[in-house]
Design an enzyme around this catalytic site. Structure first.
Site, PDB file in Angstrom:
ATOM      1  N   ASP A 218     -20.454  11.335 -30.180  1.00 48.76           N
ATOM      2  CA  ASP A 218     -21.396  10.357 -29.651  1.00 48.76           C
ATOM      3  C   ASP A 218     -22.277   9.819 -30.782  1.00 48.76           C
ATOM      4  O   ASP A 218     -21.775   9.420 -31.825  1.00 48.76           O
ATOM      5  CB  ASP A 218     -22.210  11.033 -28.526  1.00 48.76           C
ATOM      6  CG  ASP A 218     -23.172  10.111 -27.817  1.00 48.76           C
ATOM      7  OD1 ASP A 218     -22.720   9.303 -27.003  1.00 48.76           O
ATOM      8  OD2 ASP A 218     -24.398  10.212 -28.073  1.00 48.76           O
ATOM      9  N   ASP A 344     -13.567   7.964 -20.719  1.00 50.74           N
ATOM     10  CA  ASP A 344     -14.962   7.957 -21.162  1.00 50.74           C
ATOM     11  C   ASP A 344     -15.730   6.819 -20.491  1.00 50.74           C
ATOM     12  O   ASP A 344     -15.368   5.654 -20.612  1.00 50.74           O
ATOM     13  CB  ASP A 344     -15.001   7.793 -22.688  1.00 50.74           C
ATOM     14  CG  ASP A 344     -16.327   8.176 -23.289  1.00 50.74           C
ATOM     15  OD1 ASP A 344     -17.361   7.904 -22.655  1.00 50.74           O
ATOM     16  OD2 ASP A 344     -16.332   8.743 -24.395  1.00 50.74           O
ATOM     17  N   HIS A 372     -16.322  11.778 -21.684  1.00 53.28           N
ATOM     18  CA  HIS A 372     -17.127  11.634 -22.896  1.00 53.28           C
ATOM     19  C   HIS A 372     -17.439  12.978 -23.547  1.00 53.28           C
ATOM     20  O   HIS A 372     -17.870  13.010 -24.703  1.00 53.28           O
ATOM     21  CB  HIS A 372     -18.438  10.908 -22.557  1.00 53.28           C
ATOM     22  CG  HIS A 372     -19.254  10.545 -23.762  1.00 53.28           C
ATOM     23  ND1 HIS A 372     -18.803   9.672 -24.733  1.00 53.28           N
ATOM     24  CD2 HIS A 372     -20.492  10.949 -24.169  1.00 53.28           C
ATOM     25  CE1 HIS A 372     -19.723   9.539 -25.675  1.00 53.28           C
ATOM     26  NE2 HIS A 372     -20.752  10.306 -25.367  1.00 53.28           N
TER      27      HIS A 372
END
Length: 406
Positions: A218, A344, A372
């Site tokens: 991320d 995701d 994710h």
């Protein structure tokens, strides 16, 4: 060992079941059932009470446990004692879930998990997954440094840490400033350098000859990029997992702002925090707890969603705005790998593909069925990719130059 110590004699082991009250029904006439669990022994005779403070019984229990462990170590036939329902075993071919196999052997139970099995996330033990090709002596680095994404902490890597260490790797998971158990207030973070200081401090203290495989998830992608620019000689490879992989002069906000407005759950879940007053810029971004599962964990086990819901902290706002200076001689000299996550909802696969096209890494991998947070939803498949990446050999610069021209 606690379950094994309930065995009171060698002959009775296959037909005994642990009784939490310490009472056992003994019978030599009750027939064994065909269940795939321990047989329940019913008896019309009176119950006998055994106390574990009897030294003779205690010695018998220890002896029984020792024999069972020795048989397992020697590869002999294991006794069908009850195993934890949290362990997962495949059924033998040609057998049903509740029956034995053709030879009458007891079939071990499936997992109680409701998550569907997937070819990309095989249900195997760590020692079965890896090191099948030999030792790790040939890899350039066997040291993984894991950097979490925005709002997460080192805690999110607990499955990955266990799998990597079980396979012989060294692992360090970093808590960035104001994240995880780090004591700083998120609202007081005013720069990316301040946010990633725990990571840069760690790399600075590494021995000159030591290199690590740097992993960023991320917003952690921007964080490891910043570190790669500062310490390129200490990073063997960089792995971006559903991460912000930026180009020179780009910020993480630039990536998020390009996502489609009507489908972007991230924008819907964001809650801005104004610790310095509403007349000043936001100091942090929090996430709506009611949207966490759909946004970040739509394929993850419920227990991991529960862990995240009580562990996640706000994301500092200033680092997300900061544009990075990434030079070819520093950041560009580190080998990069990208792992895409197909399910995701936070950084959709289309956004991930745009990043890999804008700044092509050495290799792109795709985790099918991963949300994710693949360290929760696809931990074993992610682990296999980590090992595969660690074993990718060094390619000569002339070959890379030719490959980049194609």
């Amino acid at each position: 060992m606690g379950n094994l110590c309930t065995c009171l004699s060698y002959q009775d082991i296959p037909n005994k079941r642990q009784n939490p009250k310490g009472l056992y029904n003994r019978s030599s006439s009750a027939p064994a059932t065909g269940s795939n669990r321990w047989s329940r022994m019913k008896s019309s005779s009176k119950k006998e009470t055994f106390k574990f403070d009897d030294p003779v019984l205690h010695q018998q229990a220890l002896a029984a446990a020792a024999i069972i462990l020795q048989q397992q170590r020697n590869g002999g036939s294991s006794l069908p004692f009850d195993r934890s329902t949290s362990l997962r075993y495949p059924l033998s071919n040609g057998t049903s879930k509740n029956s034995g196999n053709k030879n009458g052997a007891v079939t071990l139970p499936r997992s109680s998990s409701t998550r569907a099995r997937s070819l990309t996330d095989p249900l195997l033990q760590p020692h079965q997954l890896l090191n099948q090709d030999g030792e790790l002596d040939g890899v350039e680095s066997n040291y993984f440094v894991l950097v979490h994404g925005g709002g997460f902490g080192a805690w999110c890597w607990y499955k990955t840490i266990a799998l990597l260490e079980e396979s012989g790797y060294k692992v360090t998971a970093i808590d960035l400033t104001g994240s995880g158990i780090h004591s700083s207030d998120t609202n007081g973070i005013t720069s990316l350098s301040q946010y990633v200081k725990p990571l840069t401090d760690f790399l600075e203290k590494l021995a000159d000859a030591e290199k690590v495989i740097l992993v960023g998830h991320d917003f952690g992608g921007a964080c490891i990029s910043y570190a790669m620019e500062l310490f390129p000689s200490k990073v063997s490879k960089a792995v971006f997992i559903a991460a912000t992989m930026l180009t020179n002069g780009q910020s993480a906000l630039d990536i998020f702002s390009h996502q489609e407005e009507d489908k972007d759950l991230m924008k819907q879940a964001q809650v801005f925090v104004y610790a310095n007053g509403n007349n000043n810029p936001p100091t942090a971004i929090d996430l709506d707890k009611s949207m966490l599962k759909e946004l970040l964990f739509n394929q993850s086990p419920t227990k991991d969603v529960a862990l995240a819901s009580v562990s996640m902290r706000p994301i500092p706002f200033a680092p997300v705005l900061e544009k990075l200076c990434l030079l070819d001689k520093n950041y560009g000299s580190v080998r990069r790998f990208y792992i895409e996550t197909t399910e995701d909802n936070a950084i959709p696969i289309a956004s991930q593909e745009q990043m890999t096209k804008a700044a092509p890494p050495e290799q792109v991998f795709r985790l099918k069925g991963a949300d994710h947070s693949p360290f929760f939803s696809k931990p074993q498949a992610l682990h296999r990719l980590f090992v595969e990446i660690s074993k990718v050999p060094q390619v000569c610069e002339s070959f890379l130059g030719n490959a980049n021209l194609k």
